[in-house]
Motif scaffolding. Structure first.
Motif, PDB file in Angstrom:
ATOM      1  N   PRO A  55       0.792  -1.255   0.194  1.00 56.79           N
ATOM      2  CA  PRO A  55      -0.011   0.095   0.047  1.00 56.79           C
ATOM      3  C   PRO A  55       1.017   1.327  -0.148  1.00 56.79           C
ATOM      4  N   TYR A  56       2.104   1.040   0.259  1.00 60.25           N
ATOM      5  CA  TYR A  56       3.024   2.316   0.343  1.00 60.25           C
ATOM      6  C   TYR A  56       3.549   2.670  -1.084  1.00 60.25           C
ATOM      7  N   PRO A  57       3.812   4.032  -1.339  1.00 59.35           N
ATOM      8  CA  PRO A  57       4.221   4.395  -2.690  1.00 59.35           C
ATOM      9  C   PRO A  57       5.912   4.420  -2.471  1.00 59.35           C
ATOM     10  N   CYS A  58       6.725   3.335  -1.933  1.00 64.51           N
ATOM     11  CA  CYS A  58       7.830   3.196  -1.829  1.00 64.51           C
ATOM     12  C   CYS A  58       8.259   1.596  -1.638  1.00 64.51           C
ATOM     13  N   TYR A  59       9.392   1.481  -1.829  1.00 64.86           N
ATOM     14  CA  TYR A  59       9.694  -0.172  -1.553  1.00 64.86           C
ATOM     15  C   TYR A  59       9.383  -0.580  -0.317  1.00 64.86           C
ATOM     16  N   TYR A  60       9.182  -1.986  -0.245  1.00 66.48           N
ATOM     17  CA  TYR A  60       8.863  -2.389   1.200  1.00 66.48           C
ATOM     18  C   TYR A  60       9.524  -3.957   1.380  1.00 66.48           C
ATOM     19  N   ASP A  61      10.144  -3.924   2.545  1.00 63.04           N
ATOM     20  CA  ASP A  61      10.618  -5.107   2.838  1.00 63.04           C
ATOM     21  C   ASP A  61       9.461  -6.066   3.633  1.00 63.04           C
ATOM     22  N   ILE A  62       9.439  -7.198   3.127  1.00 60.50           N
ATOM     23  CA  ILE A  62       8.404  -7.981   3.506  1.00 60.50           C
ATOM     24  C   ILE A  62       8.741  -8.559   4.821  1.00 60.50           C
ATOM     25  N   VAL A  90      12.071  -7.468  -1.420  1.00 59.72           N
ATOM     26  CA  VAL A  90      11.533  -6.032  -1.291  1.00 59.72           C
ATOM     27  C   VAL A  90      10.541  -5.858  -2.300  1.00 59.72           C
ATOM     28  N   LEU A  91       9.292  -5.562  -2.048  1.00 57.34           N
ATOM     29  CA  LEU A  91       8.290  -5.548  -2.718  1.00 57.34           C
ATOM     30  C   LEU A  91       8.242  -3.979  -3.606  1.00 57.34           C
ATOM     31  N   ARG A  92       8.102  -3.777  -4.858  1.00 51.46           N
ATOM     32  CA  ARG A  92       7.954  -2.442  -5.353  1.00 51.46           C
ATOM     33  C   ARG A  92       6.866  -1.584  -5.071  1.00 51.46           C
ATOM     34  N   PRO A  93       6.941  -0.308  -5.165  1.00 47.97           N
ATOM     35  CA  PRO A  93       5.642   0.501  -4.749  1.00 47.97           C
ATOM     36  C   PRO A  93       4.413  -0.229  -5.459  1.00 47.97           C
ATOM     37  N   MET A  94       3.403  -0.278  -4.515  1.00 48.39           N
ATOM     38  CA  MET A  94       2.072  -0.772  -5.212  1.00 48.39           C
ATOM     39  C   MET A  94       2.118  -2.411  -5.595  1.00 48.39           C
ATOM     40  N   GLN A  95       3.443  -3.166  -5.759  1.00 49.27           N
ATOM     41  CA  GLN A  95       3.298  -4.336  -6.359  1.00 49.27           C
ATOM     42  C   GLN A  95       2.215  -5.427  -5.663  1.00 49.27           C
ATOM     43  N   GLY A  96       1.627  -5.974  -6.533  1.00 49.67           N
ATOM     44  CA  GLY A  96       0.863  -6.938  -5.817  1.00 49.67           C
ATOM     45  C   GLY A  96       1.273  -8.307  -5.593  1.00 49.67           C
ATOM     46  N   PHE A  97       0.564  -8.994  -4.452  1.00 51.28           N
ATOM     47  CA  PHE A  97       1.027 -10.377  -4.162  1.00 51.28           C
ATOM     48  C   PHE A  97      -0.142 -11.289  -3.692  1.00 51.28           C
ATOM     49  N   PHE A  98       0.148 -12.633  -3.797  1.00 56.58           N
ATOM     50  CA  PHE A  98      -0.896 -13.520  -3.438  1.00 56.58           C
ATOM     51  C   PHE A  98      -0.487 -14.045  -2.127  1.00 56.58           C
ATOM     52  N   VAL A  99      -1.469 -14.178  -1.166  1.00 60.64           N
ATOM     53  CA  VAL A  99      -0.762 -15.029  -0.058  1.00 60.64           C
ATOM     54  C   VAL A  99      -2.173 -15.962   0.321  1.00 60.64           C
ATOM     55  N   GLN A 100      -1.942 -16.983   1.222  1.00 58.61           N
ATOM     56  CA  GLN A 100      -3.045 -17.851   1.800  1.00 58.61           C
ATOM     57  C   GLN A 100      -3.351 -17.328   3.145  1.00 58.61           C
ATOM     58  N   LYS A 101      -4.578 -17.531   3.551  1.00 57.33           N
ATOM     59  CA  LYS A 101      -5.017 -16.905   4.858  1.00 57.33           C
ATOM     60  C   LYS A 101      -5.335 -18.130   5.868  1.00 57.33           C
ATOM     61  N   PRO A 102      -4.165 -18.352   6.785  1.00 57.66           N
ATOM     62  CA  PRO A 102      -4.410 -19.501   7.599  1.00 57.66           C
ATOM     63  C   PRO A 102      -5.678 -19.398   8.536  1.00 57.66           C
ATOM     64  N   ASP A 103      -6.111 -20.396   9.170  1.00 55.76           N
ATOM     65  CA  ASP A 103      -7.537 -20.295   9.752  1.00 55.76           C
ATOM     66  C   ASP A 103      -7.581 -19.277  10.786  1.00 55.76           C
ATOM     67  N   GLU A 104      -6.581 -19.171  11.505  1.00 51.14           N
ATOM     68  CA  GLU A 104      -6.393 -18.424  12.813  1.00 51.14           C
ATOM     69  C   GLU A 104      -6.084 -16.858  12.624  1.00 51.14           C
ATOM     70  N   ILE A 105      -5.864 -16.454  11.206  1.00 49.66           N
ATOM     71  CA  ILE A 105      -5.377 -15.243  11.034  1.00 49.66           C
ATOM     72  C   ILE A 105      -6.141 -14.462  10.001  1.00 49.66           C
ATOM     73  N   ASP A 106      -6.780 -13.464  10.156  1.00 49.55           N
ATOM     74  CA  ASP A 106      -7.797 -12.551   9.408  1.00 49.55           C
ATOM     75  C   ASP A 106      -7.167 -11.129   8.932  1.00 49.55           C
ATOM     76  N   ARG A 107      -5.891 -10.919   9.087  1.00 52.38           N
ATOM     77  CA  ARG A 107      -5.360  -9.587   8.501  1.00 52.38           C
ATOM     78  C   ARG A 107      -3.573  -9.748   8.318  1.00 52.38           C
ATOM     79  N   ILE A 108      -3.397  -9.057   7.619  1.00 57.00           N
ATOM     80  CA  ILE A 108      -1.863  -8.592   7.712  1.00 57.00           C
ATOM     81  C   ILE A 108      -1.597  -7.137   7.950  1.00 57.00           C
ATOM     82  N   VAL A 109      -0.693  -6.920   8.917  1.00 54.90           N
ATOM     83  CA  VAL A 109      -0.529  -5.552   9.248  1.00 54.90           C
ATOM     84  C   VAL A 109       0.941  -5.333   8.527  1.00 54.90           C
TER      85      VAL A 109
END
Length: 345
Positions: A55-62, A90-109
């Motif tokens: 979501p950031y307009p900059c590079y982001y270290d996962i 490192v993600l590019r600015p606004m770069q998309g990615f796919f993830v799987q949702k574990p049963d006990e987790i409902d968000r990524i911060v």
């Protein structure tokens, strides 16, 4: 904060108007919460996939995500899975990615500490290793298939605390490229899932390796860009180990195109496998850079075939030896009625 996938049939420009009161969000420095949606499936490798974005307009270290499962990104020609534990990505600015949702987790911060102006990670090895799932030893093997400049990769991680079944916290399903010219490589688990990351215990030390070959007239190379110990490539058709990928690359001369899910295996037990030629009843048949060699074959009739069945040479052994110079490729050598498959590299 919302990601979209567009399929277009013509070139153009897509414009997204932003309300004036939302302009300041484009340069935000606060943590961002990305909700995850549950998508049920009986197969763990298929469930809970979400498409998100930086979501950031900059590079982001996962590393700085409050999340530990792998992510999958599009590289421009194929998909690649990255482990937050093992990869400095490192993600590019606004770069998309796919993830799987574990049963006990409902968000990524997404913590703002991951924001940076550089396109490469600045983390130390010690900081990266602190994300490991346990203190147990983990051996990592990155196996690649390549032809010219095209490269695809799969990963095996040997970890005694991992399970044989699919765990979305550490395993990653293989996303196949939409580009028909791209070779693909993946491992296959006991449930038939194609995996980009396969974390598992080392019990039997055997992993099925699958390939997608787009063009059977080209020569492909299998290699290990990372191998924490020996990793042996076993050819099921030849019935033997053909290379230790930790030490050398191996060239493939395919005789078919499409998916090849059962031709090769990866083996990790160095004490059980050695690189050797076919030996039957004292007759040794091998392929090398000079061609085909047969020894121990007194009074033997020998016929060499191409993989399409064409006869290359019919001859008799001389003093128990036979040599034939041939081009690189795969051949069938019949000695006294017994077929031997050899590769000339």
């Amino acid at each position: 904060g919302t990601g979209y996938i567009f399929q277009c049939t013509t070139a153009g420009v897509l414009s997204f108007p932003v309300k004036a009161e939302q302009h300041n969000q484009l340069l935000m420095k606060n943590a961002v919460t990305l909700p995850l949606t549950a998508h049920p499936s009986d197969n763990s490798a298929n469930k809970g996939w979400n498409y998100l974005g930086n979501p950031y307009p900059c590079y982001y270290d996962i590393y700085y995500m409050d999340f530990t499962a792998p992510i999958t990104v599009w590289t421009g020609s194929t998909y690649k899975a990255y482990s937050i534990t093992d990869d400095n990505f490192v993600l590019r600015p606004m770069q998309g990615f796919f993830v799987q949702k574990p049963d006990e987790i409902d968000r990524i911060v997404m913590q703002p500490a991951g924001c940076q102006i550089e396109s490469t990670s600045k983390r130390t090895a010690a900081l990266a290793s602190s994300r490991s799932r346990s203190n147990v030893e983990r051996n990592i093997f990155n196996i690649e298939i390549s032809v010219d400049t095209l490269v695809d990769m799969t990963r095996v991680v040997l970890n005694e605390n991992a399970a044989f079944y699919y765990e979305m916290e550490c395993d990653a399903a293989k996303f196949m490229s939409t580009e028909e010219y791209m070779p693909q490589i993946f491992t296959i688990d006991a449930e038939g899932n194609y995996l980009a990351i396969n974390e598992r215990p080392s019990d039997d030390c055997v992993v099925a390796l699958g390939l997608y070959i787009p063009d059977s007239e080209r020569v492909y190379t299998l290699s290990a860009s990372k191998a924490d110990k020996d990793i042996y490539l076993f050819d099921n058709a030849m019935g033997k180990v053909v290379a230790n990928l930790a030490e050398e690359a191996y060239e493939i001369y395919p005789d078919a195109e499409g998916y090849i899910p059962d031709h090769y295996m990866l083996k990790f037990n160095a004490s059980d496998y050695t690189l050797m030629e076919d030996v039957v009843d004292g007759i040794s048949v091998s392929g090398n850079s000079d061609g085909i060699s047969v020894s121990g074959c007194d009074n033997a009739g020998i016929t060499v075939y191409a993989v399409d069945g064409k006869v290359i040479r019919t001859a008799a052994a001389f003093n128990g030896e036979f040599r034939l110079n041939v081009e690189h490729g795969v051949y069938i050598v019949n000695v006294n009625g017994v077929n031997h498959k050899v590769v000339v590299k």
